[in-house]
Each structure stands twice: as structure tokens, then as C-alpha cells.
Design a protein around this motif. Structure first.
Motif, PDB file in Angstrom:
ATOM      1  N   GLY A   1       1.043  -0.874   0.381  1.00  0.00           N
ATOM      2  CA  GLY A   1       0.383   0.083   0.110  1.00  0.00           C
ATOM      3  C   GLY A   1       1.008   0.980  -0.077  1.00  0.00           C
ATOM      4  N   GLU A   2       2.122   1.459   0.811  1.00  0.00           N
ATOM      5  CA  GLU A   2       3.227   2.532   0.726  1.00  0.00           C
ATOM      6  C   GLU A   2       2.959   2.209  -0.800  1.00  0.00           C
ATOM      7  N   LYS A   3       3.850   1.067  -1.350  1.00  0.00           N
ATOM      8  CA  LYS A   3       4.669   2.193  -2.564  1.00  0.00           C
ATOM      9  C   LYS A   3       3.632   2.140  -3.438  1.00  0.00           C
ATOM     10  N   GLU A   4       3.098   2.115  -3.354  1.00  0.00           N
ATOM     11  CA  GLU A   4       1.038   1.976  -4.569  1.00  0.00           C
ATOM     12  C   GLU A   4       0.794   3.389  -4.682  1.00  0.00           C
ATOM     13  N   PHE A   5       1.014   4.235  -3.332  1.00  0.00           N
ATOM     14  CA  PHE A   5       0.570   5.553  -2.914  1.00  0.00           C
ATOM     15  C   PHE A   5       2.000   5.997  -3.407  1.00  0.00           C
ATOM     16  N   LEU A   6       3.131   6.581  -3.310  1.00  0.00           N
ATOM     17  CA  LEU A   6       3.934   6.624  -3.683  1.00  0.00           C
ATOM     18  C   LEU A   6       4.557   6.694  -5.066  1.00  0.00           C
ATOM     19  N   VAL A   7       4.270   5.579  -6.259  1.00  0.00           N
ATOM     20  CA  VAL A   7       4.632   5.213  -7.466  1.00  0.00           C
ATOM     21  C   VAL A   7       3.265   6.068  -8.406  1.00  0.00           C
ATOM     22  N   GLU A   8       1.919   6.186  -6.887  1.00  0.00           N
ATOM     23  CA  GLU A   8       1.333   7.480  -7.893  1.00  0.00           C
ATOM     24  C   GLU A   8       1.468   8.483  -7.961  1.00  0.00           C
ATOM     25  N   VAL A   9       2.358   9.412  -6.585  1.00  0.00           N
ATOM     26  CA  VAL A   9       2.724  10.627  -6.284  1.00  0.00           C
ATOM     27  C   VAL A   9       3.701  10.813  -7.602  1.00  0.00           C
ATOM     28  N   LEU A  10       4.808   9.934  -7.715  1.00  0.00           N
ATOM     29  CA  LEU A  10       5.603  10.384  -8.500  1.00  0.00           C
ATOM     30  C   LEU A  10       5.406   9.832  -9.778  1.00  0.00           C
ATOM     31  N   MET A  11       4.604   9.656  -9.729  1.00  0.00           N
ATOM     32  CA  MET A  11       3.642   9.457 -11.476  1.00  0.00           C
ATOM     33  C   MET A  11       2.593  10.710 -11.808  1.00  0.00           C
ATOM     34  N   LEU A  12       1.843  11.050 -11.215  1.00  0.00           N
ATOM     35  CA  LEU A  12       0.923  11.940 -11.598  1.00  0.00           C
ATOM     36  C   LEU A  12       1.751  13.529 -11.189  1.00  0.00           C
ATOM     37  N   SER A  13       3.095  13.466 -10.892  1.00  0.00           N
ATOM     38  CA  SER A  13       3.786  14.599 -10.861  1.00  0.00           C
ATOM     39  C   SER A  13       5.185  14.969 -11.421  1.00  0.00           C
ATOM     40  N   LEU A  14       4.933  13.557 -12.514  1.00  0.00           N
ATOM     41  CA  LEU A  14       5.325  13.439 -13.830  1.00  0.00           C
ATOM     42  C   LEU A  14       4.405  13.812 -15.284  1.00  0.00           C
ATOM     43  N   LEU A  15       3.550  13.376 -15.195  1.00  0.00           N
ATOM     44  CA  LEU A  15       2.613  13.174 -16.103  1.00  0.00           C
ATOM     45  C   LEU A  15       1.862  13.586 -16.870  1.00  0.00           C
ATOM     46  N   ARG A  16       2.346  15.296 -17.099  1.00  0.00           N
ATOM     47  CA  ARG A  16       0.494  15.604 -17.882  1.00  0.00           C
ATOM     48  C   ARG A  16       0.381  15.442 -19.214  1.00  0.00           C
TER      49      ARG A  16
END
Length: 337
Positions: A33-48
Motif C-alpha cells: 500500500g505504501e509503495k503504490e501511494f509513492l508510485v502514484e505520487v511520482l507518476m502524477l507529478s511527472l505526467l501531464r
């Protein structure tokens, strides 16, 4: 990963206005759960991209893990396909094709425009959210992976995803490629065509959508049986075969034989441009396809002979274009992966 969603008002200090936002609260019990949270924050910070949901902010304080998104007023594609009450109108054909095209554009951005490329890994109808006007956006990037680098042709990873959408080669080997996402997109496109769930526990021997549909891919006379009966024949019969053939291409067993996201976008831009306009009366022949007198999807009324000639020319162009692309892909380095 268990989650809960809520909507709230956020004050925008720049505009001096309140706006409705969606807040996703994640249950971070356990490492995944912690890993998926970090991945989602990272991805959506980079992608537009206009077909990806926009992350406004997040909270990672104490045991709270919150993601704040733009509010998508019309909810998920899944709810509009599978949770429609008898007194509600189902999505019409034009809207379905528009949603498919927008979702394909989001996927194409992840695969070919984002640097590095991203494999979505969780493409399904519940993760396609709809804004006003049914504008689609991909959401939930907790399972996303950056694409292979260097000489690698795939990413080796633990099998994750949702039953009914997972590409067979990924499910059996754990080898993930962008073509795995294409298979999942094919399932979503088939959902849009049929109105059926990708996997239905109550479906008996027909619980797997792809397994139910695949035998009908082989015979164009069976194509009308694939169409959502709630449409009541209101779809362009002359382009139905193109749409089903595109879904079948995406669902090919061999990954390298599936089209790229870019080619899917081109095909769906063509198909979604053919607006279906129903008339007062329909005439359906014994095979279930539209007759010459049935509704036409073109917005310009042409003489019957000219209309037929143009349809034949477009069909030939479609076939020639796809043959050339398949030959090109199979001879290219990517096509051999």
C-alpha cells in the motif's frame, strides 16, 4: 489496495474561488500500500496530458495517505456501462467511440510521449473517469511501471492487475511490455461495444468477455451479436466491422501482432469522426446489419450511389493502411519484440 473516495471543497487562493476536488484515502497497511501511494505520487507529478487525471496535491503525514485529484463529475466509465438503471439511457455509440479515442490518446502519451515511457498496468473501465461532456481521463497509477530501458524488451515484475483485463503473456510469465496495456485496452473497447463486463462471476461459462467474443471475431455475420442490445440497433453498421476488428487486433495472443497505441488513436479518430445520426425508422435485414435504407452515420446527405462508392473507397483505404502498418511493424525492431 483498499481505498475510500470523498469529495470536498478546496479554496483556490489564486482565483479566490472554491472548487470541488476528489480526495482518495489509501489504506497503507502493509508494504504494498505504501509503495503504490509513492508510485502514484511520482507518476502524477511527472505526467501531464489532457487525458490523464490531474493530481492537485497529496498528504503523507503520520499514517494518513491522501491524494487530491481534480473532480471528475460523471464518475467512471464502468458505472455508465454496467450500473445503469432500467429508466436511464445507456451511452450512445458516438459517445462510446469518443471515450475510446480519448482513452487511447492517454495511453499513447504514456507509451510514446512520456520520458521515460510508462506501462500503465491497470487499464480498465473503472479507471477511466469522465469529466463534463464525457471527456475521458485515465486514473489510478499505483501499479504503473517505467518501461524497459537499454537492450531490455520487457519489465519483469510480480503479476498485478484485475481479472479479465490482464494480457495472457503477462499473466503467465510476469514479463510486462507496452503491448500488455494494448491487450487491456482491447478488453475495454470490447466492453464499450458489447456493454458486458470484462469478467462476470455470475456469467457462468460466458463469464470471461474475451473468451465469449473471440469465436465471433472469425465471422462478420456474427458481429451484430456482439453489440450492446441496449443500443437497439442505433450504431453505424458500415463501420461496426472496423471497430470490432480493431478490438480483435488488440486482443491477439501474440503481443507483437497487436497495434501500437498511436495506430489505435488514428483508427479511433477515423471511427469517432463518423457520427451516427439515427433516423425515425430503421430497416434491418435478416443478418442484423443495416440495409441500404437504414440510418446513415454521415452528417452530409449524399446521393445513394455516391454514398456507396465512398464507403467502398474508405473500406479499401482502411484495409490497405492496416496491412502496410502490420508489415512495417513486423519488420521493425519494436515489432520483433
Amino acid at each position: 489496495m483498499p481505498i475510500s473516495m470523498l469529495h470536498c471543497l478546496q479554496y483556490n487562493s489564486f482565483k479566490g474561488l472554491y472548487q470541488v476536488v476528489a480526495v482518495k484515502r489509501l489504506d497503507t497497511t502493509g508494504v504494498q500500500g505504501e509503495k503504490e501511494f509513492l508510485v502514484e505520487v511520482l507518476m502524477l507529478s511527472l505526467l501531464r496530458h489532457s487525458n490523464l487525471v490531474n493530481m492537485i496535491g497529496y498528504c503523507a503525514e503520520g499514517d494518513q495517505r491522501l491524494l487530491v485529484y481534480e473532480y471528475m463529475a460523471l464518475g467512471s466509465l464502468e458505472s455508465h456501462l454496467h450500473d445503469v438503471s432500467p429508466d436511464e439511457e445507456p451511452l450512445d455509440w458516438n459517445t462510446r467511440m469518443m471515450i475510446a479515442c480519448g482513452a487511447a490518446k492517454g495511453l499513447n502519451y504514456l507509451h510514446h510521449e512520456a520520458k521515460p515511457s510508462v506501462i500503465y498496468r491497470d487499464l480498465k473501465s473503472s479507471n477511466i473517469l469522465l469529466d463534463e461532456g464525457f471527456h475521458p481521463k485515465l486514473s489510478d497509477f499505483g501499479l504503473a511501471k517505467f518501461g524497459p530501458t537499454g537492450e531490455q524488451s520487457y519489465v519483469a515484475t510480480r503479476v498485478m492487475g484485475t481479472q479479465g483485463y490482464c494480457a495472457p503473456e503477462y499473466a503467465t510469465s510476469g514479463k510486462l511490455t507496452i503491448r500488455s496495456d494494448i491487450y487491456s485496452f482491447g478488453v475495454v473497447l470490447l466492453e464499450l461495444i458489447t456493454g458486458r463486463r470484462a469478467y462476470d462471476d455470475n456469467g457462468g461459462p460466458e463469464k470471461h468477455l474475451v473468451e465469449w467474443a473471440r469465436p465471433m471475431f472469425r465471422d462478420k455475420r456474427s458481429f451484430p451479436r456482439l453489440v450492446d442490445p441496449r443500443l437497439k440497433g442505433n450504431y453505424p453498421g458500415s463501420y461496426l466491422s472496423n471497430t470490432i476488428e480493431l478490438a480483435a487486433m488488440c486482443l491477439r495472443e501474440e503481443p507483437h501482432q497487436r497495434p501500437s497505441a498511436g495506430h489505435i488513436v488514428e483508427a479511433l479518430e477515423f471511427l469517432s469522426s463518423k457520427q451516427y445520426t439515427p433516423k425515425v425508422s430503421n430497416t434491418v435485414n435478416s443478418a442484423g446489419m443495416e440495409s441500404v435504407e437504414s440510418p446513415k452515420e454521415t452528417s452530409v446527405i449524399l446521393p445513394q450511389e455516391s454514398e456507396r462508392e465512398r464507403a467502398v473507397a474508405e473500406a479499401k483505404l482502411w484495409g490497405e493502411t492496416w496491412r502496410q502498418r502490420r508489415q512495417s511493424e513486423q519488420s521493425s525492431p519494436e515489432g520483433s519484440k
